[in-house]
Scaffold this active site. Structure first.
Site, PDB file in Angstrom:
ATOM      1  N   ARG A 157      -3.653   5.127 -61.738  1.00  0.00           N
ATOM      2  CA  ARG A 157      -4.342   6.133 -62.538  1.00  0.00           C
ATOM      3  C   ARG A 157      -4.095   5.798 -64.007  1.00  0.00           C
ATOM      4  O   ARG A 157      -2.983   5.450 -64.387  1.00  0.00           O
ATOM      5  CB  ARG A 157      -3.831   7.547 -62.234  1.00  0.00           C
ATOM      6  CG  ARG A 157      -3.835   7.954 -60.768  1.00  0.00           C
ATOM      7  CD  ARG A 157      -5.148   7.803 -60.061  1.00  0.00           C
ATOM      8  NE  ARG A 157      -6.203   8.572 -60.699  1.00  0.00           N
ATOM      9  CZ  ARG A 157      -7.486   8.437 -60.396  1.00  0.00           C
ATOM     10  NH1 ARG A 157      -7.865   7.560 -59.510  1.00  0.00           N
ATOM     11  NH2 ARG A 157      -8.386   9.162 -60.989  1.00  0.00           N
ATOM     12  N   GLU A 197     -13.895  13.705 -63.844  1.00  0.00           N
ATOM     13  CA  GLU A 197     -12.471  13.689 -64.167  1.00  0.00           C
ATOM     14  C   GLU A 197     -11.789  14.994 -63.767  1.00  0.00           C
ATOM     15  O   GLU A 197     -10.691  14.983 -63.203  1.00  0.00           O
ATOM     16  CB  GLU A 197     -12.255  13.414 -65.661  1.00  0.00           C
ATOM     17  CG  GLU A 197     -12.678  12.031 -66.115  1.00  0.00           C
ATOM     18  CD  GLU A 197     -11.832  10.910 -65.535  1.00  0.00           C
ATOM     19  OE1 GLU A 197     -10.685  11.155 -65.100  1.00  0.00           O
ATOM     20  OE2 GLU A 197     -12.326   9.767 -65.512  1.00  0.00           O
ATOM     21  N   ASN A 220      -9.009  15.304 -60.804  1.00  0.00           N
ATOM     22  CA  ASN A 220      -7.679  15.864 -61.069  1.00  0.00           C
ATOM     23  C   ASN A 220      -7.322  16.952 -60.062  1.00  0.00           C
ATOM     24  O   ASN A 220      -6.196  17.002 -59.576  1.00  0.00           O
ATOM     25  CB  ASN A 220      -7.597  16.423 -62.489  1.00  0.00           C
ATOM     26  CG  ASN A 220      -7.348  15.356 -63.531  1.00  0.00           C
ATOM     27  OD1 ASN A 220      -7.120  14.193 -63.223  1.00  0.00           O
ATOM     28  ND2 ASN A 220      -7.418  15.761 -64.787  1.00  0.00           N
TER      29      ASN A 220
END
Length: 166
Positions: free
Chosen positions: A123, A46, A50
């Site tokens: 997302r 994650e 990002n």
């Protein structure tokens, strides 16, 4: 004794899996549980994702069929680098994921579950929520125009110790 490693890689979706496996290999000697390993790999994934799609806006590999990749908008927009640092102190894992991308205007808002700046990529807006849930500690520092640093901490082997004491 402290053990450290650092990897710098291109901000490309192909490198997300590499980052996950690198951290997993780094902690293997601690014999983490499958749950601990999955938690760490998910949190790293994650944070790296990002950096790639939000920090550098490199969308290749993160589109959906008929989405930005197919019309050329998914090409690499910024040849940025992601820095992954890990340190072990006994059974405590420290992870930093750092980019020099565009930064986050409002960190508090970005950390709200379901908030996303890329809804067109489908997302979920759960990246920071997953990092927070799967790790023991999470800190995010960001400066618009300069980049973002995500710090995470996970204690390895705590669950096994608790189970054996009950």
């Amino acid at each position: 004794m402290r053990n450290e490693m650092e990897i710098i890689f291109d901000a490309l979706s192909d490198n997300e899996g590499f980052a996950r496996v690198a951290v997993a290999a780094f902690i293997t000697h601690l014999n983490p549980t499958m749950e601990e390993m999955a938690d760490i790999k998910t949190a790293v994934s994650e944070a790296v994702t990002n950096s790639i799609i939000h920090g550098y806006e490199n969308l290749r590999g993160y589109g959906r069929p008929g989405g930005p990749e197919e019309d050329g908008a998914g090409d690499t927009a910024n040849p940025g680098k992601v820095r992954l640092r890990c340190a072990l102190e006994k059974n405590i894992l420290h992870i930093e994921v750092i980019d020099n991308g565009k930064g986050i205007e409002d960190v508090e808002r970005a950390m709200e579950p379901l908030y996303t700046t890329k809804p067109q990529l489908e997302r979920s807006g759960m990246g920071f929520a997953f990092m927070e849930a799967f790790m023991d500690d999470l800190e995010v520092e960001s400066t618009p125009g300069q980049g973002t640093k995500v710090r995470m901490i996970k204690k390895i082997g705590v669950g096994g110790w608790i189970e054996h004491q009950c």
